[in-house]
Design a protein around this motif. Sequence first.
Motif, PDB file in Angstrom:
ATOM      1  N   ALA A   1       0.827  -1.024   0.018  1.00 18.59           N
ATOM      2  CA  ALA A   1       0.189   0.106   0.108  1.00 18.59           C
ATOM      3  C   ALA A   1       0.941   1.436  -0.045  1.00 18.59           C
ATOM      4  O   ALA A   1       0.654   2.258  -0.670  1.00 18.59           O
ATOM      5  N   ARG A   2       1.892   1.007   0.798  1.00 21.50           N
ATOM      6  CA  ARG A   2       2.814   2.412   0.747  1.00 21.50           C
ATOM      7  C   ARG A   2       3.525   2.893  -0.375  1.00 21.50           C
ATOM      8  O   ARG A   2       3.561   3.691  -0.936  1.00 21.50           O
ATOM      9  N   VAL A   3       3.830   1.504  -1.114  1.00 20.98           N
ATOM     10  CA  VAL A   3       4.580   1.619  -2.484  1.00 20.98           C
ATOM     11  C   VAL A   3       3.483   2.379  -3.679  1.00 20.98           C
ATOM     12  O   VAL A   3       3.889   3.108  -4.193  1.00 20.98           O
ATOM     13  N   LEU A   4       2.315   1.881  -3.509  1.00 21.61           N
ATOM     14  CA  LEU A   4       1.164   2.037  -4.168  1.00 21.61           C
ATOM     15  C   LEU A   4       1.053   3.665  -4.212  1.00 21.61           C
ATOM     16  O   LEU A   4       0.838   4.567  -4.913  1.00 21.61           O
TER      17      LEU A   4
ATOM     18  N   ILE B   1       3.763   5.581  -5.534  1.00 23.77           N
ATOM     19  CA  ILE B   1       3.926   5.708  -6.938  1.00 23.77           C
ATOM     20  C   ILE B   1       2.612   6.879  -7.415  1.00 23.77           C
ATOM     21  O   ILE B   1       2.792   7.686  -8.266  1.00 23.77           O
ATOM     22  N   GLN B   2       1.625   6.665  -6.741  1.00 23.94           N
ATOM     23  CA  GLN B   2       0.404   7.501  -7.040  1.00 23.94           C
ATOM     24  C   GLN B   2       1.030   9.078  -6.706  1.00 23.94           C
ATOM     25  O   GLN B   2       0.523   9.917  -7.486  1.00 23.94           O
ATOM     26  N   THR B   3       1.579   9.276  -5.579  1.00 22.80           N
ATOM     27  CA  THR B   3       2.124  10.570  -5.193  1.00 22.80           C
ATOM     28  C   THR B   3       2.987  11.248  -6.203  1.00 22.80           C
ATOM     29  O   THR B   3       2.904  12.471  -6.842  1.00 22.80           O
ATOM     30  N   VAL B   4       3.904  10.205  -6.802  1.00 20.92           N
ATOM     31  CA  VAL B   4       5.001  10.592  -7.679  1.00 20.92           C
ATOM     32  C   VAL B   4       4.192  10.937  -9.044  1.00 20.92           C
ATOM     33  O   VAL B   4       4.644  11.971  -9.842  1.00 20.92           O
ATOM     34  N   SER B   5       3.019  10.038  -9.308  1.00 21.18           N
ATOM     35  CA  SER B   5       2.424  10.282 -10.601  1.00 21.18           C
ATOM     36  C   SER B   5       1.651  11.603 -10.686  1.00 21.18           C
ATOM     37  O   SER B   5       1.787  12.341 -11.625  1.00 21.18           O
ATOM     38  N   ILE B   6       1.267  11.963  -9.633  1.00 18.92           N
ATOM     39  CA  ILE B   6       0.276  13.165  -9.416  1.00 18.92           C
ATOM     40  C   ILE B   6       1.190  14.423  -9.488  1.00 18.92           C
ATOM     41  O   ILE B   6       0.989  15.389 -10.392  1.00 18.92           O
TER      42      ILE B   6
END
Lengths: 430, 297
Positions: free
Chosen positions: B20-23, B26-31
Amino acid sequence: MGKRLLQSLILSSALAATWAVAAEKTAIQVMHQGDPGFVAAYGKVAERFEAANPDVDVQFIYAPHDAYNEKFSAAVMAKQLPDIMELDAPFLANYVWSGYLQPIKPLIDKDLLDDMTESNIAQGTYPIDKDLYAIGLTDSSVVLYGNRKYLEAIGARIPKSVDDAWTREEFETYLEKLSKLEGVKWPIDTFRGYGIKTEWITYAYGPILQSAGCDLIDRKAWKSEGTLDSDACVDALAMMQKWVKNGWVVPQSAGTNQFYAEGNPAALALGGHWVYAEAVAAMKDNLVVLPLPKFGTKGASPNGTWIWAITKTSKHPDIAAKFISFLLKDKEYRAYVASQSGYPGLKSFAAESPLYANGGPMAIAFEQASKTAVARPPHPAYPTITSAFMQAVDEVFNGGDPKEALTSAAKKIDEDIEDNDGYPPFGDQE
Amino acid sequence: MSDIALSIPQARAARPRSVARVLRTIQTVSIFIIALVIVSPLLLLVVASLKDDRFQILADMGSFRAFWVSNPTLSNYAEVGHLSGELAFGRYLINSLIILVTTVCSGLIVNSMAGFVLAWGSLRGRAVILAVVIALYVIPQESIIMPLVIMVSRAGMSDTFAVQIVPWVASPLYIFLFYQFFTQLPKELLEAAEMDGASFFRAYRSIFLPLSLPALATVSILMGIETWNQYLWPILVTQTDYARPIAVAIATFFGQDSIYWDRAMAASVLMMIPILGLYLVFQRWFVSSFIGSAVKG
């Protein structure tokens, strides 16, 4: 009390006199385009003109370059044509045929008329009555700019005059060699970034077709089919398509200059005379000015630029002409145009421009005017001719079939001429 | 042995948490990357407007230097901001603001009133009028622009502020937007107001209009952007700098022969600020209007 009354009377008389002077002023309207430098230059000329002619008020109507024709159409429809209008030379025939302009020979200072170069006279003359309808300080041309370092690296021959221009074979061989040279991202910048909303494509690429042995329209029969879609034109446009497909031409998305941009990613540039000032500032001695190549048995180069005309609806054509004469003679305006590498349309202006004189860095561009310049078709259907041709070139550069695109363009042009019954008296000339 | 037995369930529990932390990372970096892509043209615009050499701006394009200015200067703003002379961009900006405020304010009143009458009014042929309004929406502006030029010039409106405001105040799209919004409100509100003796106009002004903030915000923003970006129309109907908006003035920088990127960028930043301000003011209601229509949809 009596003193106050006297003061009031004097003040009222002064105000009335001022109002009367203001009311007596004759206003002339000047419609023009141009970048901020030219806008400011025109404003200063008007100030000097008004100082010399206190009874005249010069009012400017600015129209952006890319919406100039729309603004002109709106002015015609609203019956609000200005006294003076700047117009692009190839559109002159259409405007005269439509009845918007009046001959200016009897109005303009005679010394200026005698001072015009042949090319300048040609760009302002209506071919049917051979009368002069517009005059300009300048004319124009397109040359081939080169990066000396790159050309020396591939061992390219550097032509010294128009007669010495590269042949098609030489030109294509050099393009191929340049494409493999380190540091060169694109062998040539043809300024595709100017897009299809300007005159650039017809102005700069049309002469390539003319040099290859064809034209946009038959200039005697005024018919495009059989000329624009002829084998010579199809072959010339297919040649240009090959340059694009090979990745030799700077794409439209790369903007309007990759030749003198930092790093010089483009080795050659098919550019207007106006490119010179910025290119030499960036490239210094590394800039070479070459004549346009010969793509067939003869050379061809464009001419024509924005020139000044007086409208038929003008109520003060004499004052309008006085302003045009004043503008073309104004020393500070001439100095500004010369600083922008303005291409001379008056002999006296050419003498003041060492850039274009014999031995000058742009002498080849001026030599082209007398040896290879081909005016764009001086026909009332020109707006359709240029629009159809530009669309065809754009289509071909984006992968379309040259034969199909040119056939469709030729049909559009002929249909427009037929729809207007041959634009008499043009059709009657045959 | 026992240590191993204890560690196995702990590892199983830790794995989903770390995934969950990795996801989330990834989500934060993508945004962050998407935001950067969206903001970068604006950043480039602002940075370029602070450079004093138009050739440098051109040379920097296509590299990361486009986002960096070593010697920032406000000279381009000083150049374009003055209020008189041939290149009075300050004047053009004020003209644009006058046109924007007047058009949007008049547009809100006229279109909301029309929408309200179509929603709850008792006039005959309401359905037909509504159909005509919707039909008008599909007519492209380009097809009527020249007849409109002739009309306004015959009316003696050329080169005025009015010619840039009056033709665009009433709009089929905004009338329809208000109509839709008002029909979603309960009719009982109108009946209650009438029972209390309020006139039809009073009910509109005191009850329905205050409730239509999301519609007002949406129309303000859409109409504001449309008015602010008008280009061809002002060129056709104005002659001098008296009432010309800044969009026309910026076109001066894009000449046939050269482009004055430095001043064009500064003028574009100045042009962007008011419309950004309008969006920020109405943003809350604008977003809620969209969310509302999505939920109700």
